[in-house]
Design a protein around this motif. Structure first.
Motif, PDB file in Angstrom:
ATOM      1  N   PHE A   1       0.999  -1.247  -0.072  1.00 19.55           N
ATOM      2  CA  PHE A   1       0.026  -0.141   0.048  1.00 19.55           C
ATOM      3  C   PHE A   1       0.774   1.212  -0.107  1.00 19.55           C
ATOM      4  O   PHE A   1       2.088   1.212   0.661  1.00 19.55           O
ATOM      5  N   ALA A   2       0.393   2.266  -0.625  1.00 19.22           N
ATOM      6  CA  ALA A   2       1.349   3.540  -0.697  1.00 19.22           C
ATOM      7  C   ALA A   2       1.245   4.164   0.859  1.00 19.22           C
ATOM      8  O   ALA A   2       0.299   3.502   1.715  1.00 19.22           O
ATOM      9  N   ASP A   3       2.260   4.976   0.977  1.00 16.68           N
ATOM     10  CA  ASP A   3       2.315   5.582   2.492  1.00 16.68           C
ATOM     11  C   ASP A   3       1.044   6.444   2.765  1.00 16.68           C
ATOM     12  O   ASP A   3       0.466   6.880   1.601  1.00 16.68           O
ATOM     13  N   ALA A   4       1.102   6.872   3.827  1.00 19.04           N
ATOM     14  CA  ALA A   4      -0.091   7.835   4.156  1.00 19.04           C
ATOM     15  C   ALA A   4       0.119   9.153   3.395  1.00 19.04           C
ATOM     16  O   ALA A   4       1.090   9.395   3.011  1.00 19.04           O
ATOM     17  N   PRO A   5      -0.925   9.649   3.277  1.00 16.43           N
ATOM     18  CA  PRO A   5      -2.192   9.631   3.701  1.00 16.43           C
ATOM     19  C   PRO A   5      -3.254   8.750   2.721  1.00 16.43           C
ATOM     20  O   PRO A   5      -4.330   8.588   3.183  1.00 16.43           O
ATOM     21  N   ASP A   6      -2.954   8.472   1.419  1.00 17.47           N
ATOM     22  CA  ASP A   6      -3.962   7.653   0.738  1.00 17.47           C
ATOM     23  C   ASP A   6      -3.740   6.212   0.730  1.00 17.47           C
ATOM     24  O   ASP A   6      -4.368   5.480  -0.131  1.00 17.47           O
ATOM     25  N   GLY A   7      -2.755   5.663   1.511  1.00 19.48           N
ATOM     26  CA  GLY A   7      -2.628   4.321   1.325  1.00 19.48           C
ATOM     27  C   GLY A   7      -3.566   3.485   2.181  1.00 19.48           C
ATOM     28  O   GLY A   7      -3.335   2.245   2.527  1.00 19.48           O
ATOM     29  N   GLY A   8      -4.526   4.193   2.723  1.00 16.41           N
ATOM     30  CA  GLY A   8      -5.508   3.450   3.440  1.00 16.41           C
ATOM     31  C   GLY A   8      -5.233   2.971   4.914  1.00 16.41           C
ATOM     32  O   GLY A   8      -4.411   3.664   5.241  1.00 16.41           O
ATOM     33  N   PRO A   9      -5.900   2.064   5.333  1.00 19.30           N
ATOM     34  CA  PRO A   9      -5.728   1.682   6.850  1.00 19.30           C
ATOM     35  C   PRO A   9      -4.362   1.270   7.273  1.00 19.30           C
ATOM     36  O   PRO A   9      -4.147   1.212   8.472  1.00 19.30           O
ATOM     37  N   ALA A  10      -3.804   0.916   6.174  1.00 27.61           N
ATOM     38  CA  ALA A  10      -2.471   0.102   6.618  1.00 27.61           C
ATOM     39  C   ALA A  10      -1.384   0.744   5.689  1.00 27.61           C
ATOM     40  O   ALA A  10      -0.719  -0.009   4.774  1.00 27.61           O
ATOM     41  N   PRO A  11      -1.168   1.770   5.682  1.00 24.57           N
ATOM     42  CA  PRO A  11      -0.249   2.638   4.826  1.00 24.57           C
ATOM     43  C   PRO A  11       1.244   2.064   4.687  1.00 24.57           C
ATOM     44  O   PRO A  11       1.749   1.720   5.852  1.00 24.57           O
ATOM     45  N   GLY A  12       1.741   1.721   3.742  1.00 22.52           N
ATOM     46  CA  GLY A  12       3.141   1.318   3.704  1.00 22.52           C
ATOM     47  C   GLY A  12       3.238  -0.193   4.051  1.00 22.52           C
ATOM     48  O   GLY A  12       4.269  -0.792   3.719  1.00 22.52           O
ATOM     49  N   ALA A  13       2.136  -0.913   4.417  1.00 21.76           N
ATOM     50  CA  ALA A  13       2.253  -2.233   4.681  1.00 21.76           C
ATOM     51  C   ALA A  13       2.006  -3.081   3.471  1.00 21.76           C
ATOM     52  O   ALA A  13       1.621  -2.659   2.266  1.00 21.76           O
ATOM     53  N   PRO A  14       2.547  -4.458   3.479  1.00 19.24           N
ATOM     54  CA  PRO A  14       2.285  -5.261   2.177  1.00 19.24           C
ATOM     55  C   PRO A  14       0.997  -5.533   1.679  1.00 19.24           C
ATOM     56  O   PRO A  14       0.090  -5.412   2.740  1.00 19.24           O
ATOM     57  N   ALA A  15       0.712  -5.534   0.684  1.00 16.56           N
ATOM     58  CA  ALA A  15      -0.711  -5.705  -0.007  1.00 16.56           C
ATOM     59  C   ALA A  15      -0.717  -7.070  -0.751  1.00 16.56           C
ATOM     60  O   ALA A  15      -1.620  -7.882  -0.535  1.00 16.56           O
ATOM     61  N   VAL A  16       0.564  -7.465  -1.284  1.00 17.04           N
ATOM     62  CA  VAL A  16       0.743  -8.575  -1.929  1.00 17.04           C
ATOM     63  C   VAL A  16       2.174  -9.287  -1.398  1.00 17.04           C
ATOM     64  O   VAL A  16       3.229  -8.529  -1.669  1.00 17.04           O
ATOM     65  N   THR A  17       1.969 -10.680  -1.124  1.00 22.69           N
ATOM     66  CA  THR A  17       3.469 -11.235  -0.577  1.00 22.69           C
ATOM     67  C   THR A  17       3.333 -12.493  -1.595  1.00 22.69           C
ATOM     68  O   THR A  17       2.750 -12.757  -2.073  1.00 22.69           O
ATOM     69  N   ARG A  18       4.881 -12.913  -1.386  1.00 24.44           N
ATOM     70  CA  ARG A  18       5.183 -14.389  -2.143  1.00 24.44           C
ATOM     71  C   ARG A  18       6.220 -15.231  -0.937  1.00 24.44           C
ATOM     72  O   ARG A  18       7.125 -14.142  -0.203  1.00 24.44           O
ATOM     73  N   ASN A  19       5.887 -16.364  -0.740  1.00 25.66           N
ATOM     74  CA  ASN A  19       6.818 -16.779   0.065  1.00 25.66           C
ATOM     75  C   ASN A  19       7.088 -18.514  -0.410  1.00 25.66           C
ATOM     76  O   ASN A  19       6.402 -19.108  -0.905  1.00 25.66           O
ATOM     77  N   ARG A  20       8.581 -18.672  -0.440  1.00 22.39           N
ATOM     78  CA  ARG A  20       8.887 -20.044  -0.730  1.00 22.39           C
ATOM     79  C   ARG A  20       8.763 -21.024   0.136  1.00 22.39           C
ATOM     80  O   ARG A  20       9.008 -20.696   1.362  1.00 22.39           O
ATOM     81  N   TYR A  21       8.079 -21.879   0.035  1.00 17.35           N
ATOM     82  CA  TYR A  21       7.694 -22.917   1.074  1.00 17.35           C
ATOM     83  C   TYR A  21       7.979 -24.280   0.220  1.00 17.35           C
ATOM     84  O   TYR A  21       7.199 -24.604  -0.581  1.00 17.35           O
ATOM     85  N   GLY A  22       8.769 -25.254   1.064  1.00 17.30           N
ATOM     86  CA  GLY A  22       8.930 -26.465   0.502  1.00 17.30           C
ATOM     87  C   GLY A  22       9.788 -26.346  -0.915  1.00 17.30           C
ATOM     88  O   GLY A  22      10.441 -25.490  -1.046  1.00 17.30           O
ATOM     89  N   ARG A  23       9.236 -26.878  -1.936  1.00 17.39           N
ATOM     90  CA  ARG A  23       9.794 -26.828  -3.344  1.00 17.39           C
ATOM     91  C   ARG A  23       8.823 -25.757  -4.107  1.00 17.39           C
ATOM     92  O   ARG A  23       8.826 -25.384  -5.310  1.00 17.39           O
ATOM     93  N   GLY A  24       7.679 -25.195  -3.348  1.00 15.48           N
ATOM     94  CA  GLY A  24       6.722 -24.353  -4.220  1.00 15.48           C
ATOM     95  C   GLY A  24       6.943 -22.754  -3.552  1.00 15.48           C
ATOM     96  O   GLY A  24       7.481 -22.460  -2.811  1.00 15.48           O
ATOM     97  N   THR A  25       5.818 -22.157  -4.134  1.00 13.06           N
ATOM     98  CA  THR A  25       5.604 -20.850  -3.742  1.00 13.06           C
ATOM     99  C   THR A  25       4.274 -20.363  -3.266  1.00 13.06           C
ATOM    100  O   THR A  25       3.312 -20.942  -4.118  1.00 13.06           O
ATOM    101  N   ALA A  26       3.884 -19.828  -2.364  1.00  9.75           N
ATOM    102  CA  ALA A  26       2.591 -19.308  -1.884  1.00  9.75           C
ATOM    103  C   ALA A  26       2.587 -17.937  -1.967  1.00  9.75           C
ATOM    104  O   ALA A  26       3.215 -17.121  -1.154  1.00  9.75           O
ATOM    105  N   TRP A  27       1.627 -17.275  -2.757  1.00  5.02           N
ATOM    106  CA  TRP A  27       1.338 -15.868  -2.946  1.00  5.02           C
ATOM    107  C   TRP A  27       0.170 -15.558  -2.178  1.00  5.02           C
ATOM    108  O   TRP A  27      -0.676 -16.145  -1.937  1.00  5.02           O
ATOM    109  N   TYR A  28       0.121 -14.388  -1.670  1.00  4.85           N
ATOM    110  CA  TYR A  28      -1.198 -13.839  -0.956  1.00  4.85           C
ATOM    111  C   TYR A  28      -1.393 -12.602  -1.300  1.00  4.85           C
ATOM    112  O   TYR A  28      -0.479 -11.403  -1.753  1.00  4.85           O
ATOM    113  N   ALA A  29      -2.898 -11.972  -1.610  1.00  4.85           N
ATOM    114  CA  ALA A  29      -3.015 -10.694  -1.847  1.00  4.85           C
ATOM    115  C   ALA A  29      -4.218 -10.304  -0.638  1.00  4.85           C
ATOM    116  O   ALA A  29      -5.264 -10.964  -0.588  1.00  4.85           O
ATOM    117  N   GLY A  30      -3.574  -9.542   0.152  1.00  4.88           N
ATOM    118  CA  GLY A  30      -4.457  -9.334   1.230  1.00  4.88           C
ATOM    119  C   GLY A  30      -5.714  -8.078   1.014  1.00  4.88           C
ATOM    120  O   GLY A  30      -5.898  -7.643   1.931  1.00  4.88           O
TER     121      GLY A  30
END
Ligand code: GLA
Length: 677
Positions: free
Chosen positions: A556-585
């Motif tokens: 998310f963009a920084d404050a003031p327009d980044g919403g209630p979690a400015p600067g926090a991750p909105a989409v992430t990616r994690n290597r897990y075992g031999r694969g990858t798990a993505w998340y869109a919050g």
């Protein structure tokens, strides 16, 4: 073993084509015209008897088969097969009069009156007895009739009476709970009944979630949904048992409602059918209804385990049950029908053959409209029959998908219970968002339950999978461990099978595989938006994600327009075992979600069918003898894509490209044949 639908296709001589046929609404002279016109339009299969109970059994102790006898013989003489329905969806007036207590009761205690259809309580023994006797008599009468190629069990189970709150249902609900939970201690724990002093000390204290002062207990609500779906499933099984016992050798199906309804668990019903059939109707208010149509078709194929399936009902033009019933545009029905075919249907049927003059559905379109054969609809219906005959060779070929979208009625029910963080979060909206991304990229997917075997898929998407059982959580986690690409949408993995929040921080079931913890869910108000880094705005939902092992893909963009979690991750990616798990919050804007889905699919090696221009839908069906590329042009101008082979349906394939005129559908028999999407 040959697929039951392929055998049916053999019997009707190709792709099944036709619709619900209700001759009881018309005098005998009209039946002769009906079959003549059916032949002219290429109809080879009709669904008979759906609403014939009051004709077949005019009195409790009298059967009258004369109408069905005559019509079955008539259509058979004309080379048309019959999908014979058990007419149990519309009990006749004498039944209700004899058994007034078998009428369904609403949550507010109103016992519904006769005068419509599905006026019965799914748990009432009088209904079961009457329906079973009728089904047995029907099966015995017609099991050897050469016209009958398929049994059509009931009609859209639970469409109007899925939730009945009467005393009989209450008693059956208690039995169901006893069988499921075993003891009251277990039930009290599962439902969290210590909240608001709801602890049960006797099974008789438990009622269905009838109207009450404030919110219901969510565990009770959810179990009532499950019970209600199971009560109808028990009826489906009872009818199926009778048909299989007295009329073996004829496959059976029931017309499921796919994404149109959350009332019954479609996966559970599909598992009980010899072949899967679904209904689909466009929503007039949806400007991209064709995307919803494709979604429903891919769900049908998912429910069928990838095998061919049957489109049991759709409409030639307007329906009669939406606020404004918009007529289809010229050629829209052709695009609709051939899209279902492209996505694995081996039969295309409509509700209904001849438009009614009277009754509740007289303003619903049909194959033969009020105006008769001198009409646009009839001309299109005839042309479609000819098109389907030209495509006979595709029968039995399959759509191979490299991507799965997890779709689950349990989560749909749980997510939309009362008292949630946001009443605006709707399951189908999230599923449709992710599906749209795949659709626009021409990446074909199956919609499958979260417990399905995921090993064949190169990528798995899980939009808004709010409820995730322990076993299903293991299934998706194992998929990633073994090298899969999993992408999860916001507010997923939150509660267990009983809608209890998983402890230790959200999203409990997926925290490890995603490599993060959600500190707080932050739903957005209607009209509110949170700006994303690099442009674009997210809406509806945000979360304060605390990355653990994962990396941030988009913030998310920084404050003031980044919403209630400015600067926090909105989409992430994690290597897990031999694969990858993505998340869109969050609910990403269309372009950003497409980018994410494209990346996930690329990583997994899931390819688009073609790299086509926007608005050109492409799906491939393939089999041992060849492959067929279906191209549907949803735009107002001619499009072309790379293709080699022979054009069917008058298609032009020239200089390595297939040309698809505006609004048209073409099919290419490919040389060389292709096995992958
Ligand atoms: C459902 C029913 C049909 C008819 C159509 C109208 O699909 O199964 O009997 O009522 O809706 O769209």
């Amino acid at each position: 073993m040959t697929d039951p639908l392929t055998l049916l296709n053999d019997r009707v001589g190709g792709i099944a084509y036709g619709g619900d046929y209700n001759p009881e609404q018309w005098p005998r002279e009209v039946w002769r015209e009906d079959v003549r016109l059916m032949r002219a339009a290429g109809v080879n299969l009709v669904t008979l008897g759906v609403f014939s109970w009051s004709r077949i059994q005019p009195r409790p102790d009298t059967y009258d088969w004369s109408l069905l006898d005559e019509v079955l013989d008539l259509v058979h003489r004309n080379g048309i097969g019959v999908d014979l329905a058990t007419p149990t969806a519309a009990p006749p007036p004498w039944f209700t009069r004899a058994h007034p207590q078998a009428r369904p009761v609403t949550s507010g205690g109103t016992r519904l009156s006769h005068g419509s259809r599905q006026v019965f309580c799914p748990s009432h023994p009088a209904y079961a007895e009457a329906a079973d006797a009728l089904v047995e008599a029907l099966a015995i009468r017609y099991r050897a009739h050469p016209a009958v190629v398929l049994w059509h069990v009931h009609n859209e189970w639970g469409n109007h009476n899925a939730l009945c709150y009467c005393d009989t249902s209450a008693a059956a609900f208690r039995d169901w709970l006893r069988a499921r939970h075993g003891s009251l201690d277990v039930l009290n724990e599962a439902w969290g009944t210590d909240f608001w002093s709801q602890r049960y000390g006797d099974w008789e204290e438990i009622d269905p979630p009838r109207d009450t002062t404030a919110f219901h207990n969510p565990g009770q609500d959810l179990d009532f949904r499950r019970f209600s779906s199971d009560a109808l499933l028990a009826r489906h099984r009872a009818e199926s048992r009778i048909l299989r016992r007295f009329a073996p050798g004829i496959p059976l199906t029931t017309n499921l409602m796919g994404t149109l309804e959350k009332k019954v668990d479609g996966h559970a019903f599909a598992a009980e059918c010899d072949l899967v059939s679904v209904d689909h109707y466009l929503t007039a208010a949806d400007p991209e209804g064709h995307v919803g149509l494709a979604l429903n078709a891919d769900l049908a194929r998912g429910m069928a385990g990838g095998r061919p399936w049957l489109l049991m009902e759709h409409s030639t033009s307007a329906v009669n049950w939406q606020p404004v019933n918009v007529a289809k545009k010229p050629d829209e029905t052709r695009r609709n029908s051939l899209t279902h075919l492209a996505r694995g249907a081996d039969g295309v049927l409509f509700f209904q053959w001849r438009q009614s003059r009277a009754g509740a559905e007289k303003w619903h379109s049909a194959m033969l409209p009020h105006g008769g054969t001198d009409s646009r609809v009839w001309k299109e219906v005839s042309r479609l029959g000819a098109d389907l005959a030209d495509l006979t060779e595709v029968v039995g070929t399959r759509v191979v998908s490299e991507v799965a979208v997890l779709f689950d009625w349990q989560t749909w029910w749980a997510l939309e219970l009362e008292a949630r963080p946001s009443g605006e979060v709707r399951y189908l909206e999230a599923v449709r968002d992710w599906y749209e991304a795949l659709w626009s990229l021409n990446i074909t997917c199956d919609l499958v339950p979260p417990g399905a075997d995921l090993t064949p898929y190169r990528a798995v998407l899980a939009p808004n999978l709010y409820l995730l059982s322990d076993e299903d959580a293991k299934n998706v986690t194992r998929y990633v461990e073994r090298g899969g690409q999993l992408a999860v949408g916001y507010f997923s993995g939150v509660v267990d099978h009983h809608d209890r929040v998983r402890p230790g921080g959200h999203p409990g079931a997926l925290r490890d595989v995603l490599g993060l913890r959600v500190d707080e869910y932050l739903p957005l108000r209607a009209g509110e938006a949170a700006r994303l880094d690099g442009g674009g705005h997210a809406v509806r939902w945000a979360e304060r994600i605390e990355p653990r092992e994962c990396e941030t893909v988009l913030s998310f963009a920084d404050a003031p327009d980044g919403g209630p979690a400015p600067g926090a991750p909105a989409v992430t990616r994690n290597r897990y075992g031999r694969g990858t798990a993505w998340y869109a919050g969050t609910r990403l804007p269309r372009e950003k979600l497409r980018d994410l889905v494209r990346s996930v699919c690329e990583q997994g090696g899931a390819a688009p069918v073609v790299d086509g221009p926007p608005g050109l839908e492409a799906v491939r069906r393939s089999g041992p003898d060849g492959s067929y590329l279906f191209l549907v042009n949803h735009t107002d101008s001619t499009r072309s894509v790379p293709a080699d082979g022979t054009g069917l349906l008058g298609a032009t394939v020239r200089d390595g490209r297939a040309v698809v005129p505006a609004g048209a559908v073409v099919v290419v028999r490919e040389h060389p044949a292709k096995r992958r999407p």
